[in-house]
Write a protein that holds these residues in place. Structure first.
Motif: not given
Length: 187
Positions: A22, A25, A29, A139, A146-147, A149-150
């Motif tokens: 990404d 940011s 990942c 993802s 990928p999120d 925590d979700q």
């Protein structure tokens, strides 16, 4: 291999990687399935890699919360979740180890996600670990970060205490019946 999202049989010392960067940011990942020498084990790993990170800011975070001890309803201190620090620009999100077993072809022996040990915490924890890993690589294959925590909430939830009529309207209270109305004696 199928449960881990790998579409072929890996040979010893071989790995199947997935990766997404990404740019906005500055976070990458990476996810990987590795086979050990002689098929003695299989490892899955998910990591976040940071272009830039502030080591001092992370040390400050650790010191801030040290005096904040929360007390639970039983009067005992509530344990804090373990830290998941950034070390040399890396944060390990998941590590799962699978070894050959007699009963099944393979058995999961370790499952750590964000430094929380999920080994035998609830039924089907090992299958849920595979589901979590597949959700991460889905993802990555879609070009999304990928999120975590979700995904932990949706894939690693303990569903063993769900059901039993405790939720919703079913099984709450019996309706009050008028006996006279039931016998047709209503005026």
């Amino acid at each position: 291999m199928e449960k881990l999202g790998v579409d072929r049989i890996l040979t010893p010392y071989e790995a199947q990687p997935w990766f997404h960067y990404d740019e906005e940011s500055g976070i990458s990942c990476s996810a990987e399935v590795r086979v050990g020498p002689g098929y003695v084990d299989i490892e899955t790993e998910v990591q976040f890699l940071y272009d830039e990170w502030d080591e001092d800011a992370e040390d400050d975070e650790d010191e801030e919360g040290e005096g904040d001890i929360q007390i639970g309803p039983d009067g005992l201190p509530i344990p804090k979740p373990p830290k998941n620090p950034i070390i040399d620009g890396r944060r390990q999100i998941m590590l799962m180890r699978i070894k050959p077993s007699i009963e099944n072809a393979w058995a999961t022996t370790n499952l750590l996600v964000k430094n929380v040990d999920y080994y035998n915490k609830f039924p089907k924890w090992d299958e849920k670990g595979c589901d979590f890993f597949r959700a991460v690589i889905e993802s990555l294959q879609m070009g999304l970060m990928p999120d975590i925590d979700q995904l932990i909430e949706s894939q690693l939830a303990d569903e063993s205490d769900w059901g039993g009529g405790r939720r919703g309207r079913i099984g709450r209270k019996s309706p009050k019946a008028n006996p006279a109305a039931l016998l047709g004696m209503k005026k």
